[in-house]
Enzyme design. Structure first.
Site, PDB file in Angstrom:
ATOM      1  N   GLY A  76       3.024  -5.912   2.080  1.00 36.52           N
ATOM      2  CA  GLY A  76       1.975  -4.938   1.757  1.00 36.52           C
ATOM      3  C   GLY A  76       1.484  -5.124   0.346  1.00 36.52           C
ATOM      4  O   GLY A  76       1.815  -6.119  -0.314  1.00 36.52           O
ATOM      5  N   ASN A  77       0.681  -4.206  -0.131  1.00 39.18           N
ATOM      6  CA  ASN A  77       0.241  -4.269  -1.520  1.00 39.18           C
ATOM      7  C   ASN A  77       0.135  -2.858  -2.098  1.00 39.18           C
ATOM      8  O   ASN A  77       0.336  -1.873  -1.391  1.00 39.18           O
ATOM      9  CB  ASN A  77      -1.071  -5.047  -1.650  1.00 39.18           C
ATOM     10  CG  ASN A  77      -2.201  -4.371  -0.903  1.00 39.18           C
ATOM     11  OD1 ASN A  77      -2.623  -3.281  -1.254  1.00 39.18           O
ATOM     12  ND2 ASN A  77      -2.672  -5.020   0.156  1.00 39.18           N
ATOM     13  N   ARG A  78      -0.196  -2.766  -3.377  1.00 35.56           N
ATOM     14  CA  ARG A  78      -0.070  -1.489  -4.092  1.00 35.56           C
ATOM     15  C   ARG A  78      -1.325  -0.620  -4.040  1.00 35.56           C
ATOM     16  O   ARG A  78      -1.392   0.400  -4.714  1.00 35.56           O
ATOM     17  CB  ARG A  78       0.291  -1.775  -5.555  1.00 35.56           C
ATOM     18  CG  ARG A  78       1.696  -2.329  -5.698  1.00 35.56           C
ATOM     19  CD  ARG A  78       1.976  -2.655  -7.140  1.00 35.56           C
ATOM     20  NE  ARG A  78       1.765  -1.526  -8.014  1.00 35.56           N
ATOM     21  CZ  ARG A  78       1.559  -1.625  -9.329  1.00 35.56           C
ATOM     22  NH1 ARG A  78       1.532  -2.806  -9.886  1.00 35.56           N
ATOM     23  NH2 ARG A  78       1.386  -0.559 -10.059  1.00 35.56           N
TER      24      ARG A  78
END
Ligand code: CTP
Length: 409
Positions: free
Chosen positions: A212-214
């Site tokens: 995933g990412n932030r």
């Protein structure tokens, strides 16, 4: 726009629904942020919340009908002197009266005499909201530039649930404040359909793990709210965002880049503008395991094979489902030996073939999860607009300003 230092004059119309009690919180938000609020309840609203409550919270006398202080001509004065009228809750009855120009009490007279922006926050049972009469009345009001919010979904007065709840008072306040800030041009996106993507996609390795990412989704949600506040019909494709659904916005939830691509491609055909504020993962595991990947006894770790995901922005920009639609991308850049942030932004704008690119300089620290942002909006037409550091809601409006200027009449 109001003169510097002026206290904005807000008329808070309250009509007769059980949600009238929630208007007390809305009133508090207006007064505590320095607005001069005149509450105009209908007679039916006073059956739910009494005049002393409104008078105490607003610090002003309260009247429902036109026969009090007649020498001050209240049926004309209240509307004429308002900078903003907000009706919350707006019942089916008050929407009908406003759509047809009826004026049998102080609130409906005020709606006829007001020349400032008007925001309706409806609350009623689902059947009433969906009735063709209400649908037509809402369409009439919107076509005249009034901002009619979509009701929220959830528990209604009785045991039933559905669409018809008053949007959250904090949401109404935020939208109304935005309209007030921009003055009478508030509803410049009326009749427009826009599509916004937000959040970060997840690419699953197995049923419990993902890449995933932030991305928090804050900027995308601010864009969706701002578009709704300016009168657009908004669809938000949201990937893994822990924020409440914005009032009046259709939210489609997705998890992966492939799901986001399908939703965006499907919806883009109807959109006057598409804003890709999301952070779709560029890569996904080549295979998703059906069962949880187990640790091996010899201490070795599994190798992860990745494949590339579709580039949604590039795809819709080259497909141009609607030649007149505006397509907007985002780019978080740091600048490196190959070029400055703006040079890399220009190159990305050309590569992705979109109309506008909102460039974030993230070299001084990430904007992820922050309430503020600072961007440069590059246009394929060669323009470059710097948006100074400020709340993401203000950045959102600056982006819509640029989009709105470019949309075909
Ligand atoms: N984007 C997209 N689909 C992807 C990845 C990104 O539509 N698979 C969109 C984002 O929503 C954003 C824009 O493309 O609007 C820029 O994203 P960015 O990650 O900066 O682009 P990349 O293609 O990854 O650029 P780079 O060549 O720098 O890797």
């Amino acid at each position: 726009m109001l003169p510097e230092g002026a206290r904005p004059r807000v008329v808070l119309g309250v009509s007769g629904g059980i949600a009238a009690y929630k208007a007390c919180e809305l009133l508090r938000r207006f007064t505590e942020s320095g607005h001069d609020v005149t509450v105009v309840p209908t007679a039916a609203a006073l059956a739910f919340v009494g005049a002393p409550t409104w008078a105490a919270l607003s610090g002003k006398p309260v009247s429902s009908e036109v026969w009090t202080d007649v020498h001050q001509v209240p049926h004309v004065r209240v509307g004429q002197t308002a900078d903003l009228v907000v009706v919350a809750p707006a019942t089916a009855d008050v929407l009908a009266k406003a759509a047809h120009g009826l004026a049998d009490d102080l609130l409906t007279n005020t709606l006829l005499t007001a020349r400032c922006p008007v925001v309706f926050a409806p609350a009623m049972h689902t059947e009433m909201w969906e009735h063709p009469a209400t649908v037509a009345n809402v369409a009439t009001l919107r076509s005249r530039g009034a901002l009619v919010l979509e009701p929220a979904e959830g528990r209604l007065t009785g045991k039933d649930t559905g669409k018809g709840r008053l949007p959250d008072p904090a949401e109404i306040f935020e939208i109304a404040s935005g309209v007030l800030e921009r003055g009478t041009g508030g509803a410049d996106l009326v009749g427009r359909t826009v599509l916004v993507s937000a959040g970060g996609t997840r690419e699953y390795l197995d049923p419990v793990r993902f890449l995933g990412n932030r991305s928090s989704g804050l900027q995308g949600y601010a864009l969706a709210k701002a578009a709704a506040a300016r009168g657009a019909s908004v669809t938000l494709v949201s990937a893994n965002v822990a924020l409440p659904d914005p009032a009046g916005v259709r939210v489609l939830r997705v998890e992966t880049t492939a799901e986001m691509r399908d939703a965006v491609v499907r919806e883009a055909a109807r959109a006057d503008a598409v804003v890709m504020a999301a952070a779709p993962a560029d890569f996904r595991p080549a295979a998703v395991q059906d069962a949880k990947i187990k640790k091996s006894s010899d201490g070795s770790a599994p190798a992860l094979e990745l494949v590339q995901n579709p580039d949604i922005l590039a795809e819709i920009s080259s497909a141009r489902f609607r030649p007149d639609a505006l397509i907007v991308g985002f780019a978080a850049e740091t600048g490196d030996h190959t070029g400055s942030v703006l040079e890399l932004g220009r190159a990305k704008l050309a590569r992705k073939r979109c109309d506008l690119l909102v460039v974030n300089d993230v070299s001084q620290g990430a904007v992820f999860g922050s309430a503020d942002n600072e961007v440069v909006i590059l246009g394929a037409d060669g323009t470059c607009v710097e948006v100074p550091h400020g709340p993401k809601s203000r950045v959102a409006h600056a982006i819509w300003d640029e989009i709105s200027r470019r949309l075909q009449p």
